[in-house]
Design a protein around this motif. Structure first.
Motif, short mmCIF file in Angstrom:
data_model
loop_
_atom_site.label_atom_id
_atom_site.label_comp_id
_atom_site.label_asym_id
_atom_site.label_seq_id
_atom_site.Cartn_x
_atom_site.Cartn_y
_atom_site.Cartn_z
N LYS A 86 -56.60 20.74 -19.46
CA LYS A 86 -57.08 19.54 -20.14
C LYS A 86 -57.09 18.34 -19.20
CE LYS A 86 -56.15 16.71 -24.22
NZ LYS A 86 -55.28 16.53 -25.40
N GLU A 89 -73.26 19.56 -19.35
CA GLU A 89 -73.21 20.90 -19.94
C GLU A 89 -72.05 21.71 -19.35
OE1 GLU A 89 -77.05 22.51 -19.19
OE2 GLU A 89 -77.99 21.49 -20.91
N LYS A 140 -69.25 20.42 -18.27
CA LYS A 140 -68.02 19.89 -18.87
C LYS A 140 -67.85 20.44 -20.29
CE LYS A 140 -67.86 16.17 -21.07
NZ LYS A 140 -67.99 14.78 -21.56
N GLN A 141 -68.94 20.46 -21.08
CA GLN A 141 -68.87 20.98 -22.44
C GLN A 141 -68.48 22.45 -22.46
OE1 GLN A 141 -68.96 19.20 -25.16
NE2 GLN A 141 -69.39 17.33 -23.99
N SER A 142 -68.94 23.20 -21.47
CA SER A 142 -68.58 24.61 -21.36
C SER A 142 -67.08 24.77 -21.10
CB SER A 142 -69.38 25.27 -20.24
OG SER A 142 -68.96 26.61 -20.05
N VAL A 177 -64.74 22.59 -21.96
CA VAL A 177 -64.04 22.20 -23.18
C VAL A 177 -64.07 23.33 -24.20
CG1 VAL A 177 -64.07 20.60 -25.14
CG2 VAL A 177 -64.46 19.74 -22.83
N LYS A 178 -65.22 23.97 -24.33
CA LYS A 178 -65.36 25.07 -25.28
C LYS A 178 -64.44 26.23 -24.94
CE LYS A 178 -68.83 28.13 -27.34
NZ LYS A 178 -70.28 28.52 -27.37
N GLU A 179 -64.36 26.57 -23.64
CA GLU A 179 -63.49 27.68 -23.23
C GLU A 179 -62.03 27.32 -23.44
OE1 GLU A 179 -62.87 30.81 -19.51
OE2 GLU A 179 -64.38 29.21 -19.39
N ASN A 192 -60.86 25.28 -25.70
CA ASN A 192 -60.60 25.31 -27.14
C ASN A 192 -60.40 26.74 -27.65
OD1 ASN A 192 -60.70 22.55 -27.50
ND2 ASN A 192 -62.90 22.51 -27.95
N SER A 193 -61.07 27.70 -27.01
CA SER A 193 -60.89 29.09 -27.42
C SER A 193 -59.46 29.56 -27.13
CB SER A 193 -61.90 29.99 -26.71
OG SER A 193 -61.62 30.06 -25.31
#
Length: 236
Positions: A55, A82, A84-86, A88-90, A92-93
């Motif tokens: 994080k 995109e 950065k969003q990828s 964040v998504k990983e 969060n998983s």
């Protein structure tokens, strides 16, 4: 697009995040095979620490992207956002996986209360509370009470032994104190006798040096000095 062509710093941050994601993936796979509650808890804490580091790095990546946003073309900025969003998504998983394992861990700890001493959770011979009959629950409860009684009896014995040792120590200290008191009294008597004898010796010395001194009192037990004798006849 190769991030190093945009920014060496962004490329380095991306590499660190990639390594952490790989470590998190392997860590959660290994966690699935761990049955011991204590080991699960320790490994989950280690994985949580790695997620905190991810994080922090993603925030650092985002700051770098915003600082060079005015210098990059729109397509580059879109690609970086995109990316950065990828990330964040990983992340969060993995956070979701952590919450799932944390919930399972809490449930395991509650069920583990029904285990006997030194029995691990997750073994084939462990009976869950939900599947135990009333008689099994009663027997298990009686067994735990018997074990508790044994612990209490051992504790009482330790307390009793401690009290006995304390009583014996107190008696020994009292005897030693009385003995020391007697010794002090004897020393006081000896000191008084020595002073008295010293005074007596001084009186004797004074009478021997000044036999005609009437101011010197007679000493009990000591005969007065002999008077000088006169001859009854004169040889001349």
């Amino acid at each position: 697009m190769d991030l190093s062509s945009i920014s060496e710093e962004l490329a380095e941050i991306d590499g660190q995040i990639t390594d952490l994601f790989r470590s998190l993936s392997n860590g959660f796979q290994k966690l699935e095979k761990v049955k011991d509650v204590s080991r699960q808890s320790r490994q989950l804490e280690e994985l949580t620490e790695k997620m905190r580091e991810c994080k922090r790095l993603i925030k650092e990546f985002d700051r770098e992207v915003k600082e060079m946003e005015n210098r990059n073309d729109p397509n580059t900025n879109k690609m970086l956002n995109e990316k950065k969003q990828s990330m964040v998504k990983e992340l969060n998983s993995y956070v979701a996986l952590k919450k799932q394992h944390q919930a399972n861990l809490e449930n395991n700890k509650r069920v583990d209360l029904f285990d006997g001493p030194n029995e691990g959770f997750g073994e084939e011979n462990v009976l869950l509370a939900s599947s135990m009959t009333n008689q099994q629950l009663i027997d298990h409860g009686n067994q735990m009470m018997d074990e508790t009684d044994e612990v209490i009896e051992r504790s009482k014995k330790v307390v009793h032994d401690t009290i006995n040792v304390g009583t014996e120590t107190a008696a020994a200290l009292k005897a030693q104190t009385e003995q020391m008191s007697r010794i002090v009294n004897e020393l006081d008597s000896i000191h008084f006798s020595v002073r008295k004898a010293s005074k007596l010796v001084k009186e004797i010395g004074r009478q021997l040096v000044h036999p005609n001194n009437k101011d010197i009192r007679d000493i009990p037990g000591l005969a007065p000095p002999a008077m000088s004798r006169r001859l009854l006849w004169n040889p001349s």
